[in-house]
Design an enzyme around this catalytic site. Sequence first.
Site, PDB file in Angstrom:
ATOM      1  N   HIS A   7      54.754   1.760 -49.212  1.00  0.00           N
ATOM      2  CA  HIS A   7      55.732   2.119 -50.032  1.00  0.00           C
ATOM      3  C   HIS A   7      55.623   2.834 -51.299  1.00  0.00           C
ATOM      4  O   HIS A   7      54.919   2.126 -52.355  1.00  0.00           O
ATOM      5  CB  HIS A   7      56.384   0.475 -49.612  1.00  0.00           C
TER       6      HIS A   7
ATOM      7  N   HIS B 184      56.253   0.680 -55.795  1.00  0.00           N
ATOM      8  CA  HIS B 184      57.415  -0.096 -55.714  1.00  0.00           C
ATOM      9  C   HIS B 184      58.813   0.381 -57.199  1.00  0.00           C
ATOM     10  O   HIS B 184      58.181   1.076 -57.815  1.00  0.00           O
ATOM     11  CB  HIS B 184      56.202  -1.484 -56.869  1.00  0.00           C
TER      12      HIS B 184
END
Length: 143
Positions: free
Chosen positions: A102, A104
């Site tokens: 992922h 941010h």
Amino acid sequence: MGYDPNNIFAKILRGEMPCHKIYEDQETFAFLDIMPRAKGHTLVLPKKPAVNMFDVHPDSLCAVIRTVRLLTPIIKSAMGADGVVIQQYNEAAAGQTVFHLHFHIIPRYQGVPLKHHGTTPQQDEILAQNAAAIRAALEKAGL
Ligand code: 5GP
């Protein structure tokens, strides 16, 4: 370490755990971080399983970065931020705590220090308000 299909983000992607979703397309998914380092802290994931930068397929990575590029200015504007930090951690030694790749997107506000990484849960009500504001801005942008 191989990919664990029961990691928390895999469960969110399968709809087995709730999240404040802000965006989804064929290859990527984005929702608010429950322990935001700043207002509007968003996570962008590929839908295909990948632990991190070391095993992600380049096509999947391109799709995620495209989504990061798409969402970042809209999140910045919707949250009234002054700048944005993009972060991505690889392996526990580097600070990775959830082992589904992922990115941010962390809005920054002039003179406001970042909260520590993954330490302070935000009230659900506030996350819901921020997600609604970002979704409205995305809708306005035709997304
Ligand atoms: P990492 O250290 O792996 O880069 O970051 C994981 C991030 O996921 C942290 O910022 C943490 O606050 C967030 N997080 C952990 N568990 C959950 C969860 O169940 N839901 C959401 N929305 N975020 C989570």
